[in-house]
Scaffold this active site. Structure first.
Site, PDB file in Angstrom:
ATOM      1  N   LYS A 196       1.123  -1.304   0.185  1.00  0.00           N
ATOM      2  CA  LYS A 196      -0.303   0.171  -0.174  1.00  0.00           C
ATOM      3  C   LYS A 196       1.027   0.741   0.082  1.00  0.00           C
ATOM      4  O   LYS A 196       1.512   1.433   0.745  1.00  0.00           O
ATOM      5  CB  LYS A 196      -0.927   0.109   1.433  1.00  0.00           C
ATOM      6  CG  LYS A 196      -2.010   1.695   1.484  1.00  0.00           C
ATOM      7  CD  LYS A 196      -3.156   0.921   2.282  1.00  0.00           C
ATOM      8  CE  LYS A 196      -3.176   1.984   2.609  1.00  0.00           C
ATOM      9  NZ  LYS A 196      -4.560   2.121   3.367  1.00  0.00           N
ATOM     10  N   LYS A 249      -2.026  -1.299  -4.031  1.00  0.00           N
ATOM     11  CA  LYS A 249      -3.215  -0.544  -3.502  1.00  0.00           C
ATOM     12  C   LYS A 249      -2.287   1.155  -4.344  1.00  0.00           C
ATOM     13  O   LYS A 249      -1.398   0.776  -3.210  1.00  0.00           O
ATOM     14  CB  LYS A 249      -3.480  -0.185  -2.361  1.00  0.00           C
ATOM     15  CG  LYS A 249      -4.903   1.331  -2.274  1.00  0.00           C
ATOM     16  CD  LYS A 249      -5.446   0.747  -0.903  1.00  0.00           C
ATOM     17  CE  LYS A 249      -6.203   2.252  -0.383  1.00  0.00           C
ATOM     18  NZ  LYS A 249      -6.317   2.277   0.618  1.00  0.00           N
TER      19      LYS A 249
HETATM   20  C1  PBG Z   1      -7.273   3.380   5.349  1.00  0.00           C
HETATM   21  C2  PBG Z   1      -8.009   3.078   3.591  1.00  0.00           C
HETATM   22  C3  PBG Z   1      -7.412   4.431   2.808  1.00  0.00           C
HETATM   23  C4  PBG Z   1      -8.263   3.895   1.669  1.00  0.00           C
HETATM   24  C5  PBG Z   1      -8.300   2.461   2.400  1.00  0.00           C
HETATM   25  N1  PBG Z   1      -8.334   1.911   3.094  1.00  0.00           N
HETATM   26  C6  PBG Z   1      -7.613   5.641   3.246  1.00  0.00           C
HETATM   27  C7  PBG Z   1      -6.027   5.689   3.455  1.00  0.00           C
HETATM   28  O1  PBG Z   1      -4.698   5.190   3.370  1.00  0.00           O
HETATM   29  O2  PBG Z   1      -5.353   7.001   3.667  1.00  0.00           O
HETATM   30  C8  PBG Z   1      -7.743   4.589   1.041  1.00  0.00           C
HETATM   31  C9  PBG Z   1      -9.607   4.284  -0.509  1.00  0.00           C
HETATM   32  C10 PBG Z   1      -9.635   4.898  -1.253  1.00  0.00           C
HETATM   33  O3  PBG Z   1      -8.891   5.866  -1.674  1.00  0.00           O
HETATM   34  O4  PBG Z   1     -10.298   3.958  -1.868  1.00  0.00           O
HETATM   35  N2  PBG Z   1      -5.747   3.292   6.077  1.00  0.00           N
END
Ligand code: PBG
Length: 325
Positions: A196, A249
């Site tokens: 991520k 992601k």
């Molecule tokens: C929680 C989380 C996030 C997303 C999914 N889980 C936000 C982040 O990490 O700031 C992002 C999902 C999206 O942008 O569609 N940590």
């Protein structure tokens, strides 16, 4: 092999021929639909930066889930927005928390629908970080693990099918795996947000989940987007700790990472087509600058072609409709 022996156009001359030699396919079963649940009754609040996405109270969520099911979508991913937040994110692991209620309600109405839950603290903490900051503001990795494990267990107790930790703390997959196993939940899979990245494509999500960090940013735990070797190390670690599915992601700007992860590990690979990717398509389509259906299908197919088995996307309902047609 060259012209005129090889003519690439021979197999492109008719739609049916093109379909026969298509190398990539997209199925409704590949889709996971993210949903945002809030407290209250009959609430249906539009997320301005994500047209078509709503924050839903449990009763409205259930209606929506029935529609999702009817479209043939197999799985949803739940995010909870609690009534009250604190420094510890303690509302994240309460048995009657908003996600826990939503899981039970979904399982009552559609028991076969796979319910995946996002396990993270940022929606539940008043500072908006995915973990517990120490006095200096630095997120304390090991202290956070305990809260994440409790949150995961509470989701599983409520009946969810898969837990998906998205916090990017080191060691959280192993910790959650042990905690679930010790409590008898050896069969519940973990979908790890393994690679991520710290991405500006999450902007609209933070409106939807009300989770913008109140100070600093997420770069001390999410990954630098320059790095692919590091992404592979993160995936290897999560698999060693017990991840059953691994996620990359965002998706679109990281197709190379998806490909590398799939090729190296051959694990079920999930791509998260995130909020900013969705918002860009919606915005351009609203202006009439692109054809929404065609661009969406091209993006979904590209993510699959890169190697993803599953795609988490806010466009899942639209895509299911396109496929069903
Ligand atoms: C929680 C989380 C996030 C997303 C999914 N889980 C936000 C982040 O990490 O700031 C992002 C999902 C999206 O942008 O569609 N940590």
């Amino acid at each position: 092999m060259g012209f005129p022996i090889y003519r690439g156009r021979r197999l492109r001359s008719q739609a049916a021929l093109r379909a026969m030699v298509a190398e990539t396919s997209l199925h409704i079963n590949d889709l996971i639909y993210p949903m945002f649940v809030i407290h209250g009754k009959d609430k249906h609040l539009p997320v301005t930066s994500m047209p078509g996405v709503y924050q839903l109270s449990v009763d409205r969520l259930v209606n929506e889930v029935k529609e999702v099911k009817k479209l043939g979508i197999a799985a949803v991913l739940l995010f909870g927005i609690p009534e009250s937040k604190d420094a510890e994110g303690s509302s994240s692991y309460q048995d009657n928390g908003v996600v826990q209620q939503a899981i039970k309600a979904i399982k009552d109405c559609c028991p076969e629908l796979i319910v995946v839950t996002d396990v993270c603290l940022c929606e539940y903490t008043d500072h908006g970080h995915c973990g517990l900051p120490d006095k200096s503001g630095y997120v304390d990795n090991d202290a956070t693990l305990e809260i994440l494990a409790r949150q995961a267990l509470s989701h599983v107790r409520a009946g969810c099918d898969i837990v998906a930790p998205s916090d990017m703390m080191d060691g959280r997959v192993g910790r959650i795996r042990n905690y679930l196993d010790d409590n008898g939940y050896i069969q519940v899979p973990i979908m790890a947000y393994a690679a991520k990245f710290a991405s500006s494509f999450y902007g609209p999500f933070r409106d939807a989940a009300d989770s913008t960090p109140q100070f600093g940013d997420r770069k001390t735990y999410q990954m630098d987007y320059c790095n692919i070797n590091e992404a592979l190390r993160e995936v290897a670690m999560d698999i060693e700790e017990g991840a059953d599915l691994v996620m990359v992601k965002p998706a679109l700007a990281y197709l190379d990472v998806i490909k590398a992860v799939k090729e190296k590990f051959s694990y079920p690979t999930v791509a998260y087509n995130v909020s900013g990717e969705y918002a860009m398509v919606k915005a351009a389509a609203e202006h009439g600058w692109i054809d929404e259906e065609k661009v969406t299908m091209e993006i979904m197919t590209a993510i699959k072609r890169a190697g993803a088995d599953l795609i988490i996307t806010y466009a899942a309902k639209d895509v299911a409709r396109y496929i069903n047609r």
